[in-house]
Structures are given as structure tokens and as C-alpha cells.
Design a protein around this motif. Structure first.
Motif, PDB file in Angstrom:
ATOM      1  N   LEU A 144       0.828  -1.208   0.000  1.00  0.00           N
ATOM      2  CA  LEU A 144       0.000   0.000   0.000  1.00  0.00           C
ATOM      3  C   LEU A 144       0.866   1.263   0.000  1.00  0.00           C
ATOM      4  O   LEU A 144       2.009   1.235   0.451  1.00  0.00           O
ATOM      5  CB  LEU A 144      -0.928  -0.005   1.218  1.00  0.00           C
ATOM      6  CG  LEU A 144      -1.896  -1.183   1.309  1.00  0.00           C
ATOM      7  CD1 LEU A 144      -2.720  -1.094   2.597  1.00  0.00           C
ATOM      8  CD2 LEU A 144      -2.807  -1.243   0.088  1.00  0.00           C
ATOM      9  N   PRO A 145       0.311   2.368  -0.489  1.00  0.00           N
ATOM     10  CA  PRO A 145       1.064   3.624  -0.486  1.00  0.00           C
ATOM     11  C   PRO A 145       1.528   3.983   0.932  1.00  0.00           C
ATOM     12  O   PRO A 145       0.785   3.787   1.898  1.00  0.00           O
ATOM     13  CB  PRO A 145       0.054   4.654  -1.007  1.00  0.00           C
ATOM     14  CG  PRO A 145      -0.930   3.857  -1.802  1.00  0.00           C
ATOM     15  CD  PRO A 145      -1.016   2.530  -1.101  1.00  0.00           C
ATOM     16  N   PRO A 146       2.743   4.509   1.044  1.00  0.00           N
ATOM     17  CA  PRO A 146       3.261   4.883   2.372  1.00  0.00           C
ATOM     18  C   PRO A 146       2.319   5.862   3.078  1.00  0.00           C
ATOM     19  O   PRO A 146       1.736   6.749   2.459  1.00  0.00           O
ATOM     20  CB  PRO A 146       4.605   5.569   2.054  1.00  0.00           C
ATOM     21  CG  PRO A 146       4.971   5.076   0.683  1.00  0.00           C
ATOM     22  CD  PRO A 146       3.682   4.806  -0.029  1.00  0.00           C
ATOM     23  N   GLY A 147       2.170   5.656   4.374  1.00  0.00           N
ATOM     24  CA  GLY A 147       1.347   6.541   5.179  1.00  0.00           C
ATOM     25  C   GLY A 147      -0.138   6.251   5.126  1.00  0.00           C
ATOM     26  O   GLY A 147      -0.932   6.987   5.702  1.00  0.00           O
ATOM     27  N   THR A 148      -0.528   5.192   4.436  1.00  0.00           N
ATOM     28  CA  THR A 148      -1.954   4.830   4.379  1.00  0.00           C
ATOM     29  C   THR A 148      -2.169   3.530   5.134  1.00  0.00           C
ATOM     30  O   THR A 148      -1.255   2.738   5.306  1.00  0.00           O
ATOM     31  CB  THR A 148      -2.457   4.657   2.932  1.00  0.00           C
ATOM     32  OG1 THR A 148      -1.775   3.548   2.316  1.00  0.00           O
ATOM     33  CG2 THR A 148      -2.244   5.913   2.114  1.00  0.00           C
ATOM     34  N   LEU A 153      -8.087   3.109   3.276  1.00  0.00           N
ATOM     35  CA  LEU A 153      -8.263   2.804   1.856  1.00  0.00           C
ATOM     36  C   LEU A 153      -9.539   2.018   1.557  1.00  0.00           C
ATOM     37  O   LEU A 153     -10.039   2.070   0.437  1.00  0.00           O
ATOM     38  CB  LEU A 153      -7.042   2.051   1.326  1.00  0.00           C
ATOM     39  CG  LEU A 153      -5.737   2.852   1.337  1.00  0.00           C
ATOM     40  CD1 LEU A 153      -4.566   1.963   0.965  1.00  0.00           C
ATOM     41  CD2 LEU A 153      -5.836   4.060   0.417  1.00  0.00           C
ATOM     42  N   ALA A 154     -10.064   1.308   2.551  1.00  0.00           N
ATOM     43  CA  ALA A 154     -11.251   0.479   2.319  1.00  0.00           C
ATOM     44  C   ALA A 154     -12.436   1.286   1.781  1.00  0.00           C
ATOM     45  O   ALA A 154     -13.021   0.909   0.761  1.00  0.00           O
ATOM     46  CB  ALA A 154     -11.633  -0.283   3.584  1.00  0.00           C
ATOM     47  N   PRO A 155     -12.814   2.425   2.408  1.00  0.00           N
ATOM     48  CA  PRO A 155     -13.948   3.172   1.848  1.00  0.00           C
ATOM     49  C   PRO A 155     -13.649   3.731   0.455  1.00  0.00           C
ATOM     50  O   PRO A 155     -14.549   3.860  -0.372  1.00  0.00           O
ATOM     51  CB  PRO A 155     -14.197   4.305   2.844  1.00  0.00           C
ATOM     52  CG  PRO A 155     -13.287   4.100   3.980  1.00  0.00           C
ATOM     53  CD  PRO A 155     -12.351   2.990   3.662  1.00  0.00           C
ATOM     54  N   LEU A 187      -2.716   1.679  -8.800  1.00  0.00           N
ATOM     55  CA  LEU A 187      -2.403   2.923  -8.095  1.00  0.00           C
ATOM     56  C   LEU A 187      -2.140   2.687  -6.609  1.00  0.00           C
ATOM     57  O   LEU A 187      -1.311   3.364  -6.002  1.00  0.00           O
ATOM     58  CB  LEU A 187      -3.548   3.931  -8.261  1.00  0.00           C
ATOM     59  CG  LEU A 187      -3.713   4.537  -9.662  1.00  0.00           C
ATOM     60  CD1 LEU A 187      -5.008   5.336  -9.746  1.00  0.00           C
ATOM     61  CD2 LEU A 187      -2.511   5.399 -10.010  1.00  0.00           C
ATOM     62  N   LEU A 188      -2.869   1.718  -6.052  1.00  0.00           N
ATOM     63  CA  LEU A 188      -2.630   1.355  -4.647  1.00  0.00           C
ATOM     64  C   LEU A 188      -1.329   0.576  -4.476  1.00  0.00           C
ATOM     65  O   LEU A 188      -0.822   0.459  -3.370  1.00  0.00           O
ATOM     66  CB  LEU A 188      -3.781   0.500  -4.104  1.00  0.00           C
ATOM     67  CG  LEU A 188      -5.110   1.163  -3.825  1.00  0.00           C
ATOM     68  CD1 LEU A 188      -6.096   0.151  -3.228  1.00  0.00           C
ATOM     69  CD2 LEU A 188      -4.964   2.354  -2.901  1.00  0.00           C
TER      70      LEU A 188
END
Length: 193
Positions: A144-148, A153-155, A187-188
């Protein structure tokens, strides 16, 4: 009437309700319109579904059952039991059944009003789906993107799925929801398992 014939009749009523709801929305759907679609009187239909709310419940449960049949082992509305690849496959599968997608989209949008009989169903379903999506994304935490976080991200993943469905319904020639969802996964940084 035999039990099998009664089950067949109920199934045909639910299919007709899907069609009528997709065309008119829940509020614009009447038991009489559904009855007419299947060649019954309203009283005849009410033998199977005494109220419009009973019919709506059957429509929503049937939609979840169809997804279950497609993915056998997953619980309805719970993506935690399926992989990212299976979720992408579900998007592909939905592209083959626009009527079902349309009915779901109409009902979910209708349900935002306070007095809608499916409001609680969709509130509960989205809560389960968000939790399940977060669990599914947790298995990909390192990608996953750093800081997430999966919970953040689920919603967004659900909004992407629902938004792609809506845009695809409005312009299927221009919007490829399968490719769009795979682009979102890229993108994720999530690679299908």
C-alpha cells in the motif's frame, strides 16, 4: 401447488422485481406492476410476498446469493473471504449483468433517505464491506502507499467500485469498469494474488 413450483414462482417474481426496480426505482415500483410483469394479480403476488418490503428484502438477499454462488465460499457482502484477484473477477462478472448492477445501484441510492425500508440493510452491508475490505487490504499492507492504512483505503476502494458501476451504467461504451478497477489496484500498488 408443489414446493418446487412455489419456489420457481417466487424466483420469477424476484427477477421481475429486479427489472421493475431497475426501471422505476423502489418508490416507483408497485406490487401491481411486478404482478403484471409475471402474469399474476396483485393478490396472487401477495401470496408469496405479503408486502413491498418483503419483496425488497428478497431482491437484496437474492442479489447477495447470486454473488455467493459465483464465489462459492464467500459470505454475502464480505470481501475479507475473497482475494484481490477474486474481487477483480467479481467486477468482470458484474459487467455481464447490467440489470443486477442497475437494480443494486438504484436501491443503494434510494436507501439514503431516512424512511427507506432498505436503509438499515445498506448501512449494515457497507459496514461489513468496509471491514472486510480492510481485512483484505491488510494482507497487502506492504504494497500500500506509504502513510496509508487498510482502514483508510477500504472506503475509497468501495467508492471506486460503486462509482465505476454508476459511470459504466451511464456510458458503457466509454467506461470499462474492469480496467478501471485494475488501474485503481495498480495505483494502490496492490498486485492480484
Amino acid at each position: 401447488m408443489t414446493r418446487a413450483r412455489g419456489a420457481d414462482r417466487r424466483a420469477s417474481i424476484v427477477r421481475a422485481a429486479f427489472e421493475v426496480i431497475a426501471e422505476r426505482g423502489y418508490r416507483g415500483t408497485s406490487l401491481a406492476a411486478v404482478a403484471e410483469r409475471v402474469g399474476l394479480t396483485q393478490q396472487g403476488l401477495m401470496h408469496y410476498f405479503p408486502t413491498k418490503e418483503d419483496l425488497l428484502t428478497a431482491v437484496l438477499e437474492t442479489r447477495d446469493e447470486w454473488d455467493l454462488l459465483h464465489f462459492g465460499h464467500a459470505r454475502p457482502g464480505d470481501p475479507s473471504a475473497i482475494s484481490v484477484s477474486q474481487l477483480a473477477d467479481l467486477v468482470d462478472y458484474n459487467a455481464t449483468r447490467p440489470g443486477i448492477v442497475q437494480t443494486y445501484t438504484v436501491l443503494s441510492a434510494d436507501s439514503v433517505t431516512e424512511d427507506h425500508p432498505a436503509r438499515k440493510y445498506f448501512q449494515d452491508r457497507y459496514a461489513r464491506v468496509r471491514a472486510g475490505m480492510a481485512q483484505m487490504l491488510e494482507r497487502h499492507r506492504d504494497e500500500l502507499p506509504p502513510g496509508t492504512t487498510p482502514e483508510q483505503l477500504a472506503p475509497l476502494a468501495i467508492a471506486t467500485l460503486d462509482g465505476l458501476q454508476l459511470q459504466w451504467l451511464l456510458d458503457p461504451e466509454e467506461v470499462d469498469m474492469s480496467a478501471g478497477f485494475r488501474t485503481f489496484l495498480a495505483l494502490l500498488g496492490v498486485k492480484p494474488d
